[in-house]
Design an enzyme around this catalytic site. Structure first.
Site, PDB file in Angstrom:
ATOM      1  N   ASP A  34       1.021  -1.340   0.248  1.00  0.00           N
ATOM      2  CA  ASP A  34       0.153  -0.195   0.367  1.00  0.00           C
ATOM      3  C   ASP A  34       0.982   1.598   0.425  1.00  0.00           C
ATOM      4  O   ASP A  34       2.127   1.130   0.493  1.00  0.00           O
ATOM      5  CB  ASP A  34      -0.730   0.006   0.894  1.00  0.00           C
TER       6      ASP A  34
HETATM    7  C1  GLC Z   1      -4.279   3.934  -0.874  1.00  0.00           C
HETATM    8  C2  GLC Z   1      -5.193   3.112   0.462  1.00  0.00           C
HETATM    9  C3  GLC Z   1      -5.525   1.658  -1.226  1.00  0.00           C
HETATM   10  C4  GLC Z   1      -5.013   2.919  -2.475  1.00  0.00           C
HETATM   11  C5  GLC Z   1      -3.698   3.187  -2.059  1.00  0.00           C
HETATM   12  C6  GLC Z   1      -3.764   3.719  -3.788  1.00  0.00           C
HETATM   13  O1  GLC Z   1      -3.734   4.897   0.973  1.00  0.00           O
HETATM   14  O2  GLC Z   1      -4.985   1.952   1.420  1.00  0.00           O
HETATM   15  O3  GLC Z   1      -6.531   1.385  -0.858  1.00  0.00           O
HETATM   16  O4  GLC Z   1      -5.386   1.515  -3.562  1.00  0.00           O
HETATM   17  O5  GLC Z   1      -3.418   3.715  -1.276  1.00  0.00           O
HETATM   18  O6  GLC Z   1      -3.685   4.933  -3.928  1.00  0.00           O
END
Ligand code: GLC
Length: 749
Positions: free
Chosen positions: A291
């Site tokens: 993430d």
């Molecule tokens: C965010 C979220 C995740 C998302 C990623 C890209 O922090 O936790 O669900 O897909 O970053 O945006």
């Protein structure tokens, strides 16, 4: 894993990747690996590390703390980045791809990922809302439409489905999941993967799915986003793991590691999670992306001294791609030089990323996605109509004293902050949904009842940093109410309150809106609350004071027509809750599939001495899992256990009669729950094990036959084996998790 088995290739891969048991692999996937191996022979170490980096462009939608600012074009030319996120149109996607293909040494295509969570241009109801339709086919179709609009935008990969079970509506990301039940959550997760990936990942209208957030992110302590997750492995395997497994078994080719620490180790550095469980036990052969900045944040978690440590920890955990952190490309060569990481390990990580790019067809045609005219793909009329239908099926009628449906000539006072809120109705993670394409409650109600019959005022504001009655708002609202036959009061939480980092300790409707409700109550007019929210809430006050409550959720682009369809009676509401609505936040986590304890409360509504109950409030939630009303009535009767004794490996069959005893057609969701009376570990008092959404004409009766393979009765034993046992079971069938019609059956060896 239902795939063709290719022993030779798979065995070779096992040797290469160090997996102990044989993940079954399709021929197509094995071919992709072979091509990846061939390409890697030409790549430098730095180029392999580049494939493990995902950056964001300056135009990208930032969904986390700002990442390191980079010269992205030179990074592409130098082969130091293999992926971008949050690139939402074909022009930008193809512009970046062109640099990679024409100006880098080996011309390896980029993979573009985006948060297509509940739609790309057409925004469907937030996922928690859509789960309340219990319409698996419709949920799959919504993902199919999202994939078509995304692929036309030059997007190759979505960071979806979010498979996180959650029983805590204080956690704002509950809006992105499928509620509290693992069985339903698993069905929905698999449906979304099928919708995104279709039958051919290389087709120009299918995109790669991503199982997130691995793992158990929805169990954050105190409902606070990013907070610690600490649970027994048994609870994890029983309640949180099933939807992730279902998505993997549906063929998802990527996984995203979660922010939280899990059993003491942050997911992005957790080798038990990302390698032992995910690959060795579950046979996953795709790649894992972290993430946002989650690799680097292991420094803050306190398990890495610096970015170099974090990179080493994540690589050794088998995390393939670092989202915006930059530590892999920054320290990967040093780690190899110092002998802390082998180049073979980096080869493994790189191979799995390249294989997905091959499977997407990006090497054959890097511009395949976005080749067709994107504007033709967007907002197709048939898809907009579908969005309206699924929005209507997602809405849940929680109370109705008969005020609904409204006669066509009703004069309506439409009041509240979300009645004409094109952005709020899209909820969180609205992709590239355009608020100007939203049809609001107000627009649709004026269309349906006539502009002259809809008297509108906003009265309150609610959103990021604002929560207040507008000047004179209540006075104006009361005035309009007195001129109308009925009040439609649109209150709840804004779209900003859903999604990431929006946890709330209080679950009640914000005070200014409660003040508005009280003032309108004094007018003596009938009040219908239209509840906009991305989470379960404590709505005792609203249920007590309103004559009807329709849970509209954040229902997307076509929320307005869906509301007009329901309040006018054109559509009979049919949604059923997939998350319990608590009587009080003090009960949280409150969910239907809790365990009995050794001293269960005899009455869910009042305390009894020496029992697991509260002395100040009831145990039961305000509205239970599975609950939802209709404009007609359904009667359940004559539950028959057709197989009173079933051998392990067989199928339990139970039937029940459902009759529409009302005056109009309607849909209901017949649900089947079981209880394993004596098991090796404590079991929930009820577990959903089958359901059927059915349409019945007025007076029509149908016999619903449920089939439950004994494999669906498997549960986690104290030795972590996941299997069904022989023993006695109770079974219930009905329209929610409090179903009373019951029977018994036995599983025998
Ligand atoms: C965010 C979220 C995740 C998302 C990623 C890209 O922090 O936790 O669900 O897909 O970053 O945006």
């Amino acid at each position: 894993m239902k795939r063709l088995f290719t022993p030779i290739i798979t065995a070779l891969l096992l040797l290469a990747t160090g997996c102990s048991n044989a993940p079954t692999m399709s021929q197509e996937e094995a071919d992709a690996y072979r091509r990846a191996d061939k390409l890697m022979k030409k790549m430098t170490l730095r180029e392999k590390l580049g494939q493990l980096e995902q950056f964001i462009t300056r135009k990208g939608v930032v969904t986390g703390p700002e990442g390191v600012k980079r010269d992205i074009e030179s990074a592409i030319r130098n082969g130091e980045v293999g992926s971008f996120l949050s690139v939402f149109n074909r022009e930008d996607s193809h512009r970046l791809q062109k640099i990679a293909i024409e100006e880098s040494r080996l011309g390896i295509p980029l993979i573009i990922g985006c948060d297509i969570i509940h739609g790309c241009r057409i925004i469907f109801p937030e996922n928690l809302a859509m789960s309340c339709s219990w319409n698996i086919e419709a949920i799959e179709h919504s993902a199919r439409i999202a994939a078509e609009e995304s692929a036309a935008s030059g997007i190759h990969w979505t960071f979806s489905p979010m498979c996180d079970i959650s029983t805590d509506p204080r956690w704002s990301r509950v809006s992105e999941g499928a509620g509290e039940d693992p069985y339903l959550g698993a069905k929905i997760a698999a449906a979304m993967v099928r919708g995104y990936q279709g039958d051919d990942l290389s087709a120009p209208n299918t995109i790669a799915a991503c199982v997130k957030h691995f793992a158990a992110y929805g169990a954050a302590q105190a409902g606070r986003d990013y907070h610690t997750v600490d649970m027994s492995e048994l609870m994890f395997r029983d309640r949180y793991l099933p939807p992730y497994i279902a998505a993997l078994e549906a063929g998802a080719v990527t996984v995203m590691s979660s922010f939280n620490d899990f059993m003491g180790v942050p997911a992005s550095g957790n080798r038990w999670l990302l390698h032992t469980l995910l690959r060795e036990e579950l046979g996953f052969t795709g790649f894992v992306v972290s993430d946002w900045n989650a690799v680097h944040e292991m420094i803050i978690h306190g398990v890495a001294a610096d970015g170099k440590d974090a990179a080493e920890l994540a690589m050794k955990a088998h995390l393939n791609m670092d989202m915006v952190g930059g530590d892999y490309i920054a320290y990967g060569e040093e780690l190899v030089k110092e002998g802390r990481i082998s180049e073979k390990l980096i080869d493994n990580l790189c191979r799995e990323v390249l294989a997905v790019k091959y499977r997407l067809g990006l090497f054959e045609d890097p511009y395949r996605y976005g080749s067709q005219n994107q504007n033709e793909a967007y907002y197709r009329p048939e898809n907009m109509e579908f969005a309206r239908k699924v929005a209507g099926e997602s809405m849940v009628l929680l109370k109705n004293d008969g005020v609904l449906p409204l006669a066509k000539d009703t004069k309506i006072a439409l009041i509240g902050p979300f009645a004409d809120a094109p952005k709020d109705q899209l909820g969180a993670w609205r992709g590239k949904g355009e608020p100007e394409r939203s049809i609001t409650f107000r627009q649709a109600l004026e269309e349906r009842f006539g502009k002259q019959n809809v008297l509108y005022t906003k009265a309150c504001e609610c959103g990021k940093g604002v929560d207040r009655v507008v000047e004179g708002g209540i006075r104006e609202a009361v005035k309009l109410a007195k001129q109308a036959d009925v009040v439609l009061l649109s209150i709840g939480l804004s779209g900003w309150h859903s999604g990431e980092s929006r946890s709330r300790a209080e679950l009640t409707v914000p005070a200014p809106q409660q003040e508005l409700l009280d003032a309108l109550k004094k007018t003596g007019k009938k009040i219908v609350v239209l509840l906009s929210t991305g989470r379960a809430m404590d709505i005792r006050n609203e249920v007590e004071k309103a004559d009807a409550v329709l849970l509209t959720w954040h229902a997307g682009t076509m929320a307005g027509p869906a509301v007009a369809d329901i309040v006018s009676g054109d559509t009979n509401p049919s949604g059923h809750l997939t998350i319990s609505f608590p009587y009080s936040v003090g009960q949280v986590p409150v969910h239907y599939n809790a365990k009995t304890t050794g001293r269960p409360a005899k009455d869910q509504y009042k305390a009894s001495g020496y029992s697991s109950s509260y002395v100040d409030i009831q145990n039961a939630p305000l509205f239970p899992f599975g609950y939802g009303l209709s404009y007609t009535e359904f009667e359940y009767s004559d539950l028959q256990v057709l197989t009173p004794e079933v051998k392990l490996g067989g199928t339990v069959k139970v039937s029940v009669k459902v009759k529409n005893v009302g005056k109009r057609a309607g849909d209901d969701v017949a649900q089947l729950y079981i209880r394993d009376v004596v098991a090796e570990t404590t079991r929930p008092v009820r577990e959903l094990k089958s359901f059927e959404r059915l349409t019945l004409a007025a007076g029509e009766e149908r016999v619903v036959e449920f089939e439950v393979p004994t494999s669906d009765l498997a549960y986690c034993h104290s030795d972590m084996s996941f299997k069904a046992d022989a023993g006695d079971f109770i079974v219930w069938a009905g329209a929610d998790s409090n179903a009373t019609l019951q029977g018994e059956f036995k599983i025998v060896e």
